[in-house]
Design a protein around this motif. Structure first.
Motif, short mmCIF file in Angstrom:
data_model
loop_
_atom_site.label_atom_id
_atom_site.label_comp_id
_atom_site.label_asym_id
_atom_site.label_seq_id
_atom_site.Cartn_x
_atom_site.Cartn_y
_atom_site.Cartn_z
N ALA A 67 0.82 -1.21 0.00
CA ALA A 67 0.00 0.00 0.00
C ALA A 67 0.86 1.26 0.00
CB ALA A 67 -0.94 0.01 1.21
N ARG A 68 2.08 1.18 0.52
CA ARG A 68 3.02 2.31 0.53
C ARG A 68 3.82 2.38 -0.75
NH1 ARG A 68 6.67 3.59 5.42
NH2 ARG A 68 7.03 5.24 3.94
N GLY A 69 3.59 1.44 -1.68
CA GLY A 69 4.35 1.41 -2.92
C GLY A 69 5.68 0.69 -2.78
N GLY A 70 5.79 -0.16 -1.77
CA GLY A 70 7.05 -0.84 -1.50
C GLY A 70 6.90 -2.35 -1.41
N THR A 71 7.97 -2.96 -0.92
CA THR A 71 8.04 -4.41 -0.77
C THR A 71 8.81 -4.74 0.50
OG1 THR A 71 8.13 -4.69 -3.17
CG2 THR A 71 8.84 -6.57 -1.87
N ILE A 72 8.44 -5.83 1.14
CA ILE A 72 9.26 -6.37 2.22
C ILE A 72 9.69 -7.77 1.81
CG2 ILE A 72 7.22 -7.11 3.54
CD1 ILE A 72 9.03 -6.56 6.10
N TRP A 73 10.96 -8.06 2.06
CA TRP A 73 11.52 -9.36 1.73
C TRP A 73 11.91 -10.07 3.02
CZ3 TRP A 73 13.11 -4.87 -0.73
CH2 TRP A 73 12.81 -4.77 -2.09
N VAL A 74 11.96 -11.39 2.95
CA VAL A 74 12.47 -12.20 4.05
C VAL A 74 13.54 -13.14 3.52
CG1 VAL A 74 10.41 -12.05 5.50
CG2 VAL A 74 10.61 -13.91 3.83
N ILE A 105 14.71 -15.90 8.82
CA ILE A 105 15.88 -15.51 9.62
C ILE A 105 16.27 -14.06 9.42
CG2 ILE A 105 16.80 -17.86 9.77
CD1 ILE A 105 18.81 -16.99 7.52
N GLY A 106 15.56 -13.36 8.53
CA GLY A 106 15.87 -11.96 8.30
C GLY A 106 14.76 -11.27 7.53
N SER A 107 14.73 -9.93 7.65
CA SER A 107 13.74 -9.14 6.91
C SER A 107 14.32 -7.79 6.55
CB SER A 107 12.47 -8.95 7.75
OG SER A 107 12.74 -8.15 8.89
N MET A 108 13.79 -7.21 5.48
CA MET A 108 14.13 -5.85 5.06
C MET A 108 13.05 -5.38 4.10
SD MET A 108 17.57 -4.30 3.22
CE MET A 108 18.63 -4.72 4.60
N ALA A 109 12.62 -4.14 4.29
CA ALA A 109 11.60 -3.55 3.43
C ALA A 109 12.16 -2.30 2.76
CB ALA A 109 10.36 -3.19 4.24
N LEU A 110 11.56 -1.96 1.62
CA LEU A 110 11.93 -0.77 0.86
C LEU A 110 10.64 -0.13 0.37
CD1 LEU A 110 14.44 0.74 -0.42
CD2 LEU A 110 13.94 -0.60 -2.49
N PHE A 136 13.31 -0.17 5.75
CA PHE A 136 12.63 -0.41 7.02
C PHE A 136 12.80 -1.87 7.43
CE2 PHE A 136 10.21 2.70 4.64
CZ PHE A 136 9.92 3.69 5.55
N LYS A 137 12.50 -2.16 8.66
CA LYS A 137 12.38 -3.53 9.18
C LYS A 137 13.60 -4.40 8.90
CE LYS A 137 8.08 -3.13 10.70
NZ LYS A 137 8.06 -1.74 11.15
N VAL A 138 14.79 -3.86 9.19
CA VAL A 138 16.03 -4.62 9.00
C VAL A 138 16.31 -5.39 10.29
CG1 VAL A 138 18.47 -4.52 8.42
CG2 VAL A 138 16.89 -2.81 7.47
N TYR A 139 16.05 -6.68 10.24
CA TYR A 139 16.27 -7.54 11.39
C TYR A 139 16.80 -8.88 10.91
CZ TYR A 139 13.61 -4.05 13.85
OH TYR A 139 13.20 -2.86 14.38
N VAL A 140 17.80 -9.42 11.61
CA VAL A 140 18.36 -10.73 11.31
C VAL A 140 18.46 -11.50 12.63
CG1 VAL A 140 20.38 -12.00 10.46
CG2 VAL A 140 19.64 -9.90 9.29
N ALA A 141 18.04 -12.75 12.61
CA ALA A 141 18.13 -13.59 13.79
C ALA A 141 19.57 -13.61 14.30
CB ALA A 141 17.67 -15.01 13.46
N GLN A 142 19.74 -13.54 15.60
CA GLN A 142 21.08 -13.44 16.18
C GLN A 142 21.98 -14.57 15.71
OE1 GLN A 142 21.42 -13.73 20.51
NE2 GLN A 142 22.98 -12.13 20.42
#
Length: 181
Positions: free
Chosen positions: A60-67, A75-80, A96-102
């Protein structure tokens, strides 16, 4: 298999667009990351309602989130998505949402996600990519700097449950979509 990382092959990390069903797995990544820092509070209902339909939110924001996945686990995520800051250039994008499992960190997961986002930014002809990151996340700052980002300006206060202050990082892209500098 590298048992410490829980990742079988980091040279070929599967990256895919997230679905709304990935919201719980991404929430778990965020909660685990926040638990590593004193004062970071993860309250999904109050501050992360987008996780209930995460792919739809970014679409809806015109972007994408990947895992990123390993052994059928996220084990990880990042959105643009398009940047909304007043000072962002027209066509600028934000991560946005840059997270990686420890257990999967320092294995190339974040880099594989970033390369996916960078390819999308290049394809969109974005003049820059920017992101905001908690001032406490020093490892993340070093990663962004290795990717070519520079920190700019003073930290901003977020007025959230974690009393977060964030730094702005920017990566100008050239006419061909390549990092400048």
């Amino acid at each position: 298999m590298d048992r410490r990382a829980g990742v079988t092959d980091v040279t070929n990390i599967p990256i895919r667009p997230a679905t709304d069903a990935d919201g719980d797995a991404i929430a778990a990544l965020i909660a685990a990351a926040f638990s590593e820092y004193e004062g970071c509070v993860f309250d999904r209902a109050a501050e992360f309602p987008e996780l209930d339909a995460i792919a739809s939110h970014f679409s809806a924001r015109g972007g994408t989130i990947w895992v990123a996945e390993a052994d059928d686990s996220v084990i990880g995520s990042m959105a643009l998505a398009p940047a909304k800051d007043e000072d962002a250039p027209a066509g600028g994008l934000e991560i946005f949402k840059v997270y990686v499992a420890q257990a999967a960190r320092r294995r190339g997961v974040a880099r594989a996600l970033f390369d996916t986002a960078l390819d999308a930014a290049r394809a969109a002809g974005a003049p820059e990519i920017r992101l905001w990151t908690d001032t406490r996340f020093a490892d993340a700052h070093r990663f962004y700097e290795r990717c070519g980002f520079t920190r700019e300006g003073p930290a901003r206060e977020c007025h959230d449950l974690s009393a977060t202050w964030e730094y702005l990082y920017r990566l100008p892209l050239g006419a061909a979509g390549h990092p400048q500098g």
